[in-house]
Structures are given as structure tokens and as C-alpha cells.
Design a protein around this motif. Sequence first.
Motif, PDB file in Angstrom:
ATOM      1  N   VAL A 181       2.121  32.283   7.953  1.00 23.37           N
ATOM      2  CA  VAL A 181       2.689  32.678   6.692  1.00 23.37           C
ATOM      3  C   VAL A 181       4.113  32.202   6.594  1.00 23.37           C
ATOM      4  CG1 VAL A 181       3.248  34.397   4.978  1.00 23.37           C
ATOM      5  CG2 VAL A 181       0.990  34.539   6.216  1.00 23.37           C
ATOM      6  N   LEU A 182       5.181  32.460   7.523  1.00 19.52           N
ATOM      7  CA  LEU A 182       6.291  32.080   7.453  1.00 19.52           C
ATOM      8  C   LEU A 182       6.378  30.626   7.266  1.00 19.52           C
ATOM      9  CD1 LEU A 182       7.921  34.223  10.371  1.00 19.52           C
ATOM     10  CD2 LEU A 182       8.187  34.462   7.663  1.00 19.52           C
ATOM     11  N   GLN A 183       5.519  29.833   8.046  1.00 15.89           N
ATOM     12  CA  GLN A 183       5.751  28.593   7.729  1.00 15.89           C
ATOM     13  C   GLN A 183       5.122  27.884   6.502  1.00 15.89           C
ATOM     14  OE1 GLN A 183       2.073  25.914   9.039  1.00 15.89           O
ATOM     15  NE2 GLN A 183       3.482  25.126  10.902  1.00 15.89           N
ATOM     16  N   ARG A 184       4.286  28.645   5.687  1.00 16.10           N
ATOM     17  CA  ARG A 184       3.899  28.311   4.635  1.00 16.10           C
ATOM     18  C   ARG A 184       4.805  28.662   3.397  1.00 16.10           C
ATOM     19  NH1 ARG A 184      -1.132  30.315   6.254  1.00 16.10           N
ATOM     20  NH2 ARG A 184      -0.800  32.090   5.155  1.00 16.10           N
ATOM     21  N   SER A 185       5.687  29.634   3.840  1.00 14.79           N
ATOM     22  CA  SER A 185       6.594  30.118   2.800  1.00 14.79           C
ATOM     23  C   SER A 185       7.809  29.298   2.755  1.00 14.79           C
ATOM     24  CB  SER A 185       6.828  31.620   3.267  1.00 14.79           C
ATOM     25  OG  SER A 185       5.632  32.587   3.141  1.00 14.79           O
ATOM     26  N   PHE A 186       7.862  28.459   3.707  1.00 16.42           N
ATOM     27  CA  PHE A 186       9.419  27.898   4.063  1.00 16.42           C
ATOM     28  C   PHE A 186       9.760  27.298   2.802  1.00 16.42           C
ATOM     29  CE2 PHE A 186      12.250  24.553   4.955  1.00 16.42           C
ATOM     30  CZ  PHE A 186      13.169  25.089   5.433  1.00 16.42           C
ATOM     31  N   GLU A 187       8.899  26.389   2.208  1.00 25.27           N
ATOM     32  CA  GLU A 187       9.316  25.332   1.093  1.00 25.27           C
ATOM     33  C   GLU A 187       9.703  26.148  -0.123  1.00 25.27           C
ATOM     34  OE1 GLU A 187       8.065  21.147  -1.297  1.00 25.27           O
ATOM     35  OE2 GLU A 187       7.166  21.732   0.610  1.00 25.27           O
ATOM     36  N   PRO A 188       8.803  26.995  -0.599  1.00 24.32           N
ATOM     37  CA  PRO A 188       9.155  27.782  -1.923  1.00 24.32           C
ATOM     38  C   PRO A 188      10.356  28.701  -1.801  1.00 24.32           C
ATOM     39  CG  PRO A 188       7.049  28.462  -0.900  1.00 24.32           C
ATOM     40  CD  PRO A 188       7.358  27.461  -0.158  1.00 24.32           C
ATOM     41  N   VAL A 189      10.519  29.223  -0.610  1.00 25.98           N
ATOM     42  CA  VAL A 189      11.711  30.005  -0.509  1.00 25.98           C
ATOM     43  C   VAL A 189      12.944  29.246  -0.270  1.00 25.98           C
ATOM     44  CG1 VAL A 189      12.909  31.535   1.181  1.00 25.98           C
ATOM     45  CG2 VAL A 189      10.545  32.038   0.653  1.00 25.98           C
ATOM     46  N   SER A 190      12.845  28.304   0.452  1.00 28.28           N
ATOM     47  CA  SER A 190      14.168  27.136   0.380  1.00 28.28           C
ATOM     48  C   SER A 190      14.506  26.796  -0.773  1.00 28.28           C
ATOM     49  CB  SER A 190      13.950  26.371   1.322  1.00 28.28           C
ATOM     50  OG  SER A 190      12.933  25.523   1.056  1.00 28.28           O
ATOM     51  N   ARG A 191      13.446  26.261  -1.537  1.00 23.58           N
ATOM     52  CA  ARG A 191      13.775  25.658  -2.848  1.00 23.58           C
ATOM     53  C   ARG A 191      14.220  26.483  -3.870  1.00 23.58           C
ATOM     54  NH1 ARG A 191      14.400  20.225  -3.359  1.00 23.58           N
ATOM     55  NH2 ARG A 191      12.617  19.001  -2.761  1.00 23.58           N
ATOM     56  N   ALA A 192      13.941  27.916  -3.894  1.00 26.31           N
ATOM     57  CA  ALA A 192      14.570  28.838  -4.696  1.00 26.31           C
ATOM     58  C   ALA A 192      15.845  29.442  -4.171  1.00 26.31           C
ATOM     59  CB  ALA A 192      13.437  30.123  -4.992  1.00 26.31           C
ATOM     60  N   ALA A 193      16.123  28.908  -2.994  1.00 27.56           N
ATOM     61  CA  ALA A 193      17.359  29.239  -2.337  1.00 27.56           C
ATOM     62  C   ALA A 193      17.516  30.963  -2.194  1.00 27.56           C
ATOM     63  CB  ALA A 193      18.632  28.864  -2.873  1.00 27.56           C
ATOM     64  N   VAL A 194      16.227  31.587  -1.772  1.00 25.86           N
ATOM     65  CA  VAL A 194      16.382  32.977  -1.503  1.00 25.86           C
ATOM     66  C   VAL A 194      16.849  33.225  -0.040  1.00 25.86           C
ATOM     67  CG1 VAL A 194      14.626  35.016  -1.210  1.00 25.86           C
ATOM     68  CG2 VAL A 194      14.293  33.062  -2.963  1.00 25.86           C
ATOM     69  N   PRO A 195      17.938  34.000  -0.068  1.00 25.88           N
ATOM     70  CA  PRO A 195      18.552  34.442   1.273  1.00 25.88           C
ATOM     71  C   PRO A 195      17.185  35.372   1.765  1.00 25.88           C
ATOM     72  CG  PRO A 195      20.148  34.554  -0.555  1.00 25.88           C
ATOM     73  CD  PRO A 195      18.701  34.750  -1.245  1.00 25.88           C
ATOM     74  N   VAL A 196      17.034  35.012   2.982  1.00 30.80           N
ATOM     75  CA  VAL A 196      15.875  35.496   3.646  1.00 30.80           C
ATOM     76  C   VAL A 196      16.169  35.484   5.132  1.00 30.80           C
ATOM     77  CG1 VAL A 196      14.431  33.732   3.749  1.00 30.80           C
ATOM     78  CG2 VAL A 196      13.448  35.783   3.907  1.00 30.80           C
ATOM     79  N   LEU A 197      15.931  36.630   5.977  1.00 32.63           N
ATOM     80  CA  LEU A 197      15.757  36.679   7.372  1.00 32.63           C
ATOM     81  C   LEU A 197      14.149  37.050   7.504  1.00 32.63           C
ATOM     82  CD1 LEU A 197      18.559  38.915   8.426  1.00 32.63           C
ATOM     83  CD2 LEU A 197      18.346  36.529   8.246  1.00 32.63           C
ATOM     84  N   GLY A 198      13.546  35.990   8.531  1.00 33.66           N
ATOM     85  CA  GLY A 198      11.923  36.264   8.675  1.00 33.66           C
ATOM     86  C   GLY A 198      12.104  36.804  10.218  1.00 33.66           C
ATOM     87  N   LEU A 199      11.057  37.584  10.189  1.00 32.28           N
ATOM     88  CA  LEU A 199      10.831  38.232  11.588  1.00 32.28           C
ATOM     89  C   LEU A 199       9.350  38.023  11.749  1.00 32.28           C
ATOM     90  CD1 LEU A 199      13.611  39.872  10.918  1.00 32.28           C
ATOM     91  CD2 LEU A 199      12.786  41.815  12.552  1.00 32.28           C
ATOM     92  N   PRO A 200       8.976  37.231  12.838  1.00 28.56           N
ATOM     93  CA  PRO A 200       7.622  36.924  13.287  1.00 28.56           C
ATOM     94  C   PRO A 200       6.772  38.217  13.895  1.00 28.56           C
ATOM     95  CG  PRO A 200       8.819  35.304  14.001  1.00 28.56           C
ATOM     96  CD  PRO A 200       9.999  36.463  13.836  1.00 28.56           C
ATOM     97  N   LEU A 201       5.616  38.374  13.685  1.00 27.41           N
ATOM     98  CA  LEU A 201       4.717  39.397  13.898  1.00 27.41           C
ATOM     99  C   LEU A 201       4.645  38.909  15.569  1.00 27.41           C
ATOM    100  CD1 LEU A 201       2.068  39.919  11.636  1.00 27.41           C
ATOM    101  CD2 LEU A 201       3.798  41.614  12.251  1.00 27.41           C
ATOM    102  N   LEU A 202       4.496  39.754  16.593  1.00 33.77           N
ATOM    103  CA  LEU A 202       4.288  39.448  17.992  1.00 33.77           C
ATOM    104  C   LEU A 202       2.922  38.513  18.484  1.00 33.77           C
ATOM    105  CD1 LEU A 202       5.650  42.638  19.646  1.00 33.77           C
ATOM    106  CD2 LEU A 202       7.004  40.257  18.918  1.00 33.77           C
ATOM    107  N   PHE A 203       2.010  38.585  17.326  1.00 32.10           N
ATOM    108  CA  PHE A 203       0.698  38.098  17.546  1.00 32.10           C
ATOM    109  C   PHE A 203       0.201  38.120  16.182  1.00 32.10           C
ATOM    110  CE2 PHE A 203       0.053  42.435  18.711  1.00 32.10           C
ATOM    111  CZ  PHE A 203      -1.108  42.782  17.890  1.00 32.10           C
ATOM    112  N   ASP A 204      -0.668  37.246  15.843  1.00 31.35           N
ATOM    113  CA  ASP A 204      -1.131  36.690  14.524  1.00 31.35           C
ATOM    114  C   ASP A 204      -2.482  37.561  14.474  1.00 31.35           C
ATOM    115  OD1 ASP A 204       0.599  35.000  14.181  1.00 31.35           O
ATOM    116  OD2 ASP A 204      -0.432  32.993  14.545  1.00 31.35           O
ATOM    117  N   GLY A 205      -2.858  37.892  13.385  1.00 27.08           N
ATOM    118  CA  GLY A 205      -4.265  38.710  13.088  1.00 27.08           C
ATOM    119  C   GLY A 205      -4.157  39.229  11.760  1.00 27.08           C
TER     120      GLY A 205
END
Length: 522
Positions: free
Chosen positions: A160-184
Motif C-alpha cells: 500500500v505504501l508503494q501504491r500510495s507514493f505517486e498520488p501522495v508525492s504529486r499532491a506534496a502531502v507531508p507524510v511519514l510512512g511506517l511499514p507493518l512488520l509483515f503483510d496481511g
Amino acid sequence: MIKTQRRLKVPTDVKLRSALRKEATRLIAQKNILPPADFDRLQELAQEVIQQLGIDENYLDFTIVLCGNEIWREVVAATPFERRLLLLPQCLKNTQSCQGEVDSLGLICAGCKGCQIDSVLNKAEALGYTTLVAEGTTVAVGLVEEGAIDAVIGVSCMPVLQRSFEPVSRAAVPVLGLPLLFDGCENTNVDYGWLFEEMHRLKPNPEKQPLSVSLLKDQVADYFTDFTLQEFFLANDATEKLAKQVLVMGGQRIRPLLTVLAYRSYANEFQEGVQAKMAIIIECFHKASLIHDDIEDDDDFRYDQETLHKTHGIPLAINVGDYLIGKGYQLLADLPIEPAILAESLRVVASSHLNLATGQGADLMLGQHRQAMTIDEVLKIFTQKTGEAVKVALLFGAINGGAPADELRRLQIFSDWFGIAYQIRDDLHEFRDEQHQEQVDHFPFLLALLNERFIENGKQERLAELEQTNFSQLRRVIIDEQIDEYAEAFLNLYVDKCYGELDQLQNLKLKLSLYGVMGKIF
């Protein structure tokens, strides 16, 4: 974005995660990179971190997230807690014991203590955060655009962090992303120590704290009510009443908003009275140009209302437009600012009026000889009209905010590219809008591209011939020749040029604000 399938892996070892975070912090601080950064740049930085520590390439994407976090860190830290959103994923809940309910926004925590969500939300809300337990970032970006928040701390899985990169960066949203330790999709986990560390980090810095474009847009809209304008329109005669009525009429107020954004971004201390006057000055000039344009183009409607020359006649409409120009200069002359700044403001505004008139004249003359129009001529008109209107708005605000000369030059170039991109986008919308198919004059750039194609093929007279036929045949030729797709390529080129100039700005507030404007328009 990532072009190939890769393993989106998060280190399970706390020491390894800590080492990667520290090296990312050191590297970004050393390079002094201003946000936002595109994906390719983040990938280069992440590879440098990986190589420096001799870490497995499997952790490249995790490190990309860390580098993105470090680039945004000072902006998020400068944002007050009450202007931040904490975004948690629903998959953190304990599916066996969760008593919460899900609505259209996300999970409504029941406080059952069956998982850590309740504890995290309580800590965040005690600090002043807005909180949301939902999947994806669409809602978060929407809240930023609406002005409800200015920065995001988001927990999510790596995909989800990967898919969100482009829309978030294009809108210049200041964001800190913390990945879950495992997917599911359920019963996942996050490094809560890391999360709480990020949540509590606060480092006030006026130069780094982002402006809320949406809140300022609402403030600008308040300048154009009958009540607010009474202070500046005191004569109350028939001409002034009509002029004030034109100012109150609809519109997005983009130009006065740009003036306010530039002023607030550069000014160490802003004056509310000066800000309001500057916004009204720019709108006076803009609405005057619209009145005159509507007459010259014989348009019947503006903002879904009949145009002034249709309701009151051409002579009176011309006079109201002239009155608004005079009013703008009168308010400008009365601005309580230093003489040198006032002189520079007058020079910029007067030059803009000359350029706008030159561009409009070229547009009117070109419209009579479309078969002779070239792409360069049309692009020049776009810079002289739309680009110039954006330029004077930004420069007027920036000059009064004390912007240095090199920043002003960047804004001038950005405005030229923006004007071209905006008009190409507008041409494409007009061409593809079923209700405007008969308005051939509304997409001159497509016609210029088509004309160039005909000239290349030795069919110089073909455009003139098509204009004598019905619109559907002309439209069919444009589609068959793939002219609209060609125009899309030009649009993408000039949008990229816009972002390229913004990336050179040193003023982070205005850079992020204009990124946000670009993201919403393009």
C-alpha cells in the motif's frame, strides 16, 4: 514507480531497522534535500544507504520509505499536533475479539482493549491528532486538500505504501510512512516504539511548517463578500455597484490565492490588511480582463450567468472593466508598503497589463487566420495570457513578501510553463466535451498541431477546407490523426517543466503549496 516485481520486505531485527534508519537520517541530512523527492531519487538514496551498510538488497524498498521519511521529517516535525493525522490500518485489529464497527470512513474503535489500536488512538488524541483507522491514503490526501490537516503519519503494509507514493508525492502531502512488520489482511503488527517516537516528535520551525492552501483559499473567498468589499467601494454609484457585483460573482479566486500564498511564504511578518488589499487588487485586474474578453469573444455566459455585456450592453460593460482596472491601480497606490517595493509592484503590474493586451491582440488576429497558425505562435499566446495572469499574481505577492531575485526568476519561468500546460489541458477538455463540440475556436492548440501535420504532408489548404465543413468531420480528422494524443504528450512535457522549476525553489512553503495546486489541477 517501481517497474519490476520486487520483494517488499521489512527487517524483523530491531537492530537492523534502527541501523537503516540512522544511516538514512545521516545521508539525507548530509545532502540537504528539500521535499518532495521523486521515486527515482529516493531509490538512488536508498541504494546508497544499502551499500554503505552492506545490507541485503531485499530491504531496498523499506529503505526507500525511510529516505522518504527523512526528507519530510522536518516539515512533519514543524507541523503542530492538532494539524496532523494519524492513519492506522484496520488490519492491526484482533479479528477474534474486535468489537468495533466499520462505517464509510473506516473502523470505529469500541475501546475493547483487544488490540493496541485503542491505546494508540488515545495517545494520539491526547496530543491533539486527528485519527483515522482506514485502508489506503485516499481519505488522508482528501483531508489535506480540504484543509483539515497539514501532515500525515501513516501505518500501512509495504504494497500500500508503494501504491500510495505517486498520488501522495504529486499532491506534496507531508507524510511519514511506517511499514507493518509483515503483510496481511488481519492481525498484523507494527513497531510501536518507533510509532510513538514519531508521534511525539515536535520541532516548531516557521520556515518548515506548511501553509494550508485550503484554509487560505477560504480566507481569500471571504475578501469578496458584499460586506468586506464595502470598505474599498465607498462611492456607491451605479458603475461602482456593478463593479463590486462583478467582484462578488463566482470563480475559484485562483489568482488572488496565488498572491496570498506567495506573500505568506516569503514574508517574515505578514500584514492582514496588506494581504487583503493585494488579493482584491489582483482580482480587480482579473475580472476586468474577463469582462473585456467576453466582449471580444462574444461569450454569452460566465460562471453560469449571463455576461455583463449581454445584460447591460457593450458600452457599459467596457466602462465597468475600465473602472476595475483603475480601482486596482488606486488600491495598489495606497498600499502601506515601502516606496521601493511599491515601485517594483507597479512595474510588474503595468508590464503584465501590456503583455496581456499583446497576447490577446495576437490571439484575436490569429483567430482570423487559423490556417496560418504555428505551434510556437499559439504557445507564445498561452504564455502572454494565462501564463502572464499567473505570473503577475505570484510576483506581486512574492515581491511584497521580500522574495530574492533568483526566486522571482524561477516563479516567472514556472508561470510561463504553467500557462502553456493549463491552456493545453483546457483545449483538450473543450475538444472532448460533448457540449462544446461546435466551438472550434476553443481549442486552438489542437488546430495548430493539425495544421502542422497538414503542412508536413503538403496539404497546406486542408485546414481551411475542413473549417468550411461540419464540426464532426473536423473532429474525426483530429482523432484519426491522433492530434489529441499528440497534445497530451505536450501537456505532460509542460507539466514536467512546471515541476522542474518548482524543484529549484528554495522557499519550501511556496514550493509545497504550488505542488498542491499543480496536483489538483493536473
